[in-house]
Design a protein around this motif. Structure first.
Motif, PDB file in Angstrom:
ATOM      1  N   LEU A 295      17.733   2.867  -3.818  1.00  0.00           N
ATOM      2  CA  LEU A 295      16.896   3.433  -4.791  1.00  0.00           C
ATOM      3  C   LEU A 295      16.040   2.602  -5.311  1.00  0.00           C
ATOM      4  O   LEU A 295      14.898   3.083  -6.125  1.00  0.00           O
ATOM      5  N   TYR A 296      16.004   1.126  -5.235  1.00  0.00           N
ATOM      6  CA  TYR A 296      14.977   0.435  -5.887  1.00  0.00           C
ATOM      7  C   TYR A 296      13.666   0.742  -5.709  1.00  0.00           C
ATOM      8  O   TYR A 296      12.684   0.706  -6.739  1.00  0.00           O
ATOM      9  N   TRP A 297      13.186   1.097  -4.523  1.00  0.00           N
ATOM     10  CA  TRP A 297      11.789   1.284  -4.077  1.00  0.00           C
ATOM     11  C   TRP A 297      11.250   2.386  -4.639  1.00  0.00           C
ATOM     12  O   TRP A 297      10.022   2.590  -4.914  1.00  0.00           O
ATOM     13  N   ASN A 298      12.070   3.448  -4.841  1.00  0.00           N
ATOM     14  CA  ASN A 298      11.702   4.525  -5.949  1.00  0.00           C
ATOM     15  C   ASN A 298      12.096   4.639  -7.048  1.00  0.00           C
ATOM     16  O   ASN A 298      11.745   5.763  -8.040  1.00  0.00           O
ATOM     17  N   MET A 299      12.897   3.702  -7.782  1.00  0.00           N
ATOM     18  CA  MET A 299      13.328   3.519  -8.985  1.00  0.00           C
ATOM     19  C   MET A 299      12.728   2.594  -9.802  1.00  0.00           C
ATOM     20  O   MET A 299      12.255   2.595 -10.999  1.00  0.00           O
ATOM     21  N   THR A 300      12.280   1.387  -9.381  1.00  0.00           N
ATOM     22  CA  THR A 300      11.815   0.150  -9.969  1.00  0.00           C
ATOM     23  C   THR A 300      10.434   0.060  -9.394  1.00  0.00           C
ATOM     24  O   THR A 300       9.289  -0.225  -9.996  1.00  0.00           O
ATOM     25  N   ALA A 301      10.205  -0.184  -7.946  1.00  0.00           N
ATOM     26  CA  ALA A 301       8.893  -0.617  -7.433  1.00  0.00           C
ATOM     27  C   ALA A 301       7.862   0.518  -7.596  1.00  0.00           C
ATOM     28  O   ALA A 301       6.849   0.172  -7.986  1.00  0.00           O
ATOM     29  N   ARG A 302       8.161   1.707  -7.406  1.00  0.00           N
ATOM     30  CA  ARG A 302       7.379   2.871  -7.504  1.00  0.00           C
ATOM     31  C   ARG A 302       8.393   3.839  -8.241  1.00  0.00           C
ATOM     32  O   ARG A 302       8.906   4.576  -7.430  1.00  0.00           O
ATOM     33  N   PRO A 303       8.377   3.797  -9.550  1.00  0.00           N
ATOM     34  CA  PRO A 303       9.254   4.572 -10.244  1.00  0.00           C
ATOM     35  C   PRO A 303       9.231   6.187 -10.400  1.00  0.00           C
ATOM     36  O   PRO A 303       9.214   6.717 -11.366  1.00  0.00           O
ATOM     37  N   VAL A 304       9.382   6.692  -9.006  1.00  0.00           N
ATOM     38  CA  VAL A 304       9.115   8.094  -9.003  1.00  0.00           C
ATOM     39  C   VAL A 304      10.645   8.866  -9.472  1.00  0.00           C
ATOM     40  O   VAL A 304      10.523   9.875 -10.280  1.00  0.00           O
TER      41      VAL A 304
ATOM     42  N   LEU B  25       0.768  -1.193  -0.042  1.00  0.00           N
ATOM     43  CA  LEU B  25       0.070  -0.068   0.025  1.00  0.00           C
ATOM     44  C   LEU B  25       0.654   1.197  -0.036  1.00  0.00           C
ATOM     45  O   LEU B  25       0.479   2.328  -0.533  1.00  0.00           O
ATOM     46  N   ARG B  26       2.056   1.334   0.592  1.00  0.00           N
ATOM     47  CA  ARG B  26       2.990   2.255   0.381  1.00  0.00           C
ATOM     48  C   ARG B  26       3.558   2.521  -0.750  1.00  0.00           C
ATOM     49  O   ARG B  26       4.062   3.746  -1.230  1.00  0.00           O
ATOM     50  N   LEU B  27       3.864   1.441  -1.564  1.00  0.00           N
ATOM     51  CA  LEU B  27       4.507   1.641  -3.062  1.00  0.00           C
ATOM     52  C   LEU B  27       3.525   1.819  -4.109  1.00  0.00           C
ATOM     53  O   LEU B  27       3.942   2.344  -5.201  1.00  0.00           O
ATOM     54  N   ALA B  28       2.083   1.502  -3.981  1.00  0.00           N
ATOM     55  CA  ALA B  28       1.100   1.745  -5.132  1.00  0.00           C
ATOM     56  C   ALA B  28       1.154   3.104  -5.369  1.00  0.00           C
ATOM     57  O   ALA B  28       0.738   3.841  -4.554  1.00  0.00           O
ATOM     58  N   ALA B  29       1.027   3.388  -6.801  1.00  0.00           N
ATOM     59  CA  ALA B  29       0.678   4.652  -7.077  1.00  0.00           C
ATOM     60  C   ALA B  29      -0.838   5.065  -6.975  1.00  0.00           C
ATOM     61  O   ALA B  29      -1.433   4.210  -6.910  1.00  0.00           O
ATOM     62  N   GLU B  30      -1.007   6.314  -7.046  1.00  0.00           N
ATOM     63  CA  GLU B  30      -2.455   6.744  -6.720  1.00  0.00           C
ATOM     64  C   GLU B  30      -3.207   6.211  -8.274  1.00  0.00           C
ATOM     65  O   GLU B  30      -2.705   6.193  -9.199  1.00  0.00           O
ATOM     66  N   GLY B  31      -4.349   5.627  -7.939  1.00  0.00           N
ATOM     67  CA  GLY B  31      -5.053   5.074  -9.006  1.00  0.00           C
ATOM     68  C   GLY B  31      -4.790   3.468  -9.010  1.00  0.00           C
ATOM     69  O   GLY B  31      -5.917   2.967  -9.898  1.00  0.00           O
ATOM     70  N   VAL B  32      -4.089   2.965  -8.092  1.00  0.00           N
ATOM     71  CA  VAL B  32      -3.953   1.362  -8.316  1.00  0.00           C
ATOM     72  C   VAL B  32      -4.616   0.976  -6.939  1.00  0.00           C
ATOM     73  O   VAL B  32      -4.767   1.354  -5.753  1.00  0.00           O
ATOM     74  N   THR B  33      -5.752   0.066  -7.250  1.00  0.00           N
ATOM     75  CA  THR B  33      -6.240  -0.717  -6.378  1.00  0.00           C
ATOM     76  C   THR B  33      -5.759  -1.827  -5.777  1.00  0.00           C
ATOM     77  O   THR B  33      -5.665  -2.804  -7.000  1.00  0.00           O
ATOM     78  N   ILE B  34      -5.393  -2.066  -4.719  1.00  0.00           N
ATOM     79  CA  ILE B  34      -4.662  -2.924  -4.026  1.00  0.00           C
ATOM     80  C   ILE B  34      -5.908  -4.157  -3.388  1.00  0.00           C
ATOM     81  O   ILE B  34      -6.490  -3.532  -2.455  1.00  0.00           O
TER      82      ILE B  34
END
Length: 385
Positions: free
Chosen positions: A370-379, A68-77
């Protein structure tokens, strides 16, 4: 409303969901598109970190975060496991509900088949899960000396360089503890090479020779005698050990095992360029779940996620989907504590191993964060605003 369902919240599934959330953000806000991600675990794991836990390079708690912390706005988990995928009728069923979809992406990964090799579960260790990595860390911390065998039980398996990395890390780990002379390290592999690519195999074997590491190539594991501490091959050869780190057999996820779209090992048959499940234009499979002859690695899953999300977005915009996958994959390969290399390949180029360097090692450490914000949640890569 059009519904896109992603099954599996690993590197490929999470990346696909977040890329779609960006590409289709206006459609999602307007209620024209819904992106749904199914995964019952609720946690997203950075699996490359598992190998680093035993060597104190990464803390266990740093290898996972809530989805839930990684999902972008608009993704329903939906934190439920999918129990059935009906490709013909475009329906997925979970533990509590049934959903009709317009597009589906299966990113269920691989499973470990310990029971196919007698004695494997009780007689060996590995670093292919968080729990096993923590257990191995404790054993290495208290290790007093003896013979350690690192091996691969069968092909294919996740993160092809990982067993080699483990060997090199063990060498440096015990060297730093001042007890390398008390530890014998041996590497086994089911192929007559140390790696599926001959050039990389030759480089690795040369490094083995320099570091005093033995190898038994073409060793196809049949069983493990946990009491005698012996690995037994298909032809009866035996290798004794005090500690054995064996990559377990991998198979496709059980979710699809009875489907007509999988091979005998449970891998999903997909088109190598479009990543469509063969026979289904609205269904895709990515990452470790497929039968593609590419590395089963997070970098591959992410590259495939970019392609699949773009093809789905193009279709939903009424365009002809033209984006294709070229087999791109890469990995930062640890060659010791303080050294690493880079391996790159695609469909038209064989894997190339760059010379090991301190810079690649630090790049690996940096990417762990960086994985968390580059790949999982690519900010950081500009995908999600």
């Amino acid at each position: 409303m059009k519904t896109v369902v992603i099954v599996g919240g690993g590197s490929g599934g999470m990346s696909t969901a977040n890329h779609l959330a960006y590409k289709l953000r206006d459609n999602i806000k307007n209620g024209d598109v819904k992106v749904v991600l199914f995964d019952g675990s609720g946690q997203h794991y950075y699996q490359p970190g598992f190998l680093e836990i035993p060597f104190d390079m990464m803390a266990p708690a740093s290898t996972y975060k809530p989805m839930l912390r990684l999902a972008a706005e608009g993704v329903t988990i939906i934190q439920e496991f999918v129990t059935e995928v009906d490709l013909k009728n475009s329906v997925v069923k979970s533990e509590k509900q049934k959903i009709n979809y317009d597009y589906i992406v299966i990113a269920t990964g691989a499973r470990y088949d310990y029971d196919s090799i007698p004695g494997l579960r009780e007689g060996t260790d590995n670093f292919y899960s968080l729990e096993n990595a923590i257990s191995l860390k404790k054993k290495l911390n208290s290790y007093k000396g003896g013979k350690i065998v690192v091996g691969v039980s069968s092909m294919p398996y996740k993160c092809t360089p990982a067993p080699l990395e483990a060997v090199f890390m063990l060498n440096d780990y015990f060297t730093r503890r001042g007890m390398r002379d008390k530890v014998e390290i041996e590497y086994t592999y089911p192929m007559p090479m140390a790696f599926p690519n001959k050039e990389i195999s030759d480089i690795s074997l040369k490094m083995f020779e320099e570091k005093g590491i033995k190898s038994s190539l073409g060793f196809q594991l049949k069983s493990v005698d946990a009491n005698a501490r012996e690995l037994i091959s298909q032809n009866g050869e035996k290798i004794s050990y005090d500690l054995a780190l064996i990559v377990p057999p991998h198979k496709g996820n059980k979710l699809m095992e009875n489907s007509e779209v999988v091979d005998k090992m449970g891998w999903i048959n997909v088109d190598g360029f479009t990543l469509n499940i063969k026979g289904y234009e609205n269904a895709f499979a990515i990452g470790d779940s497929t039968n593609l002859q590419v590395s089963k690695a997070g970098s591959v899953a992410d590259a495939e996620a970019v392609v699949v999300s773009e093809r789905i977005a193009q279709s939903l915009r009424g365009e002809e989907p033209i984006t294709t996958y070229d087999g791109t994959g890469g990995a930062l390969m640890l060659t010791g504590i303080g050294k690493a290399s880079m391996i790159n390949s695609d469909y038209t180029h064989k894997p190339i191993m760059q010379p090991e360097s301190y810079s690649f090692y630090w790049l690996k450490l940096i990417y762990n964060n960086l994985y968390w914000n580059m790949t999982a949640r690519p900010v950081l890569s500009g995908v999600i605003p």
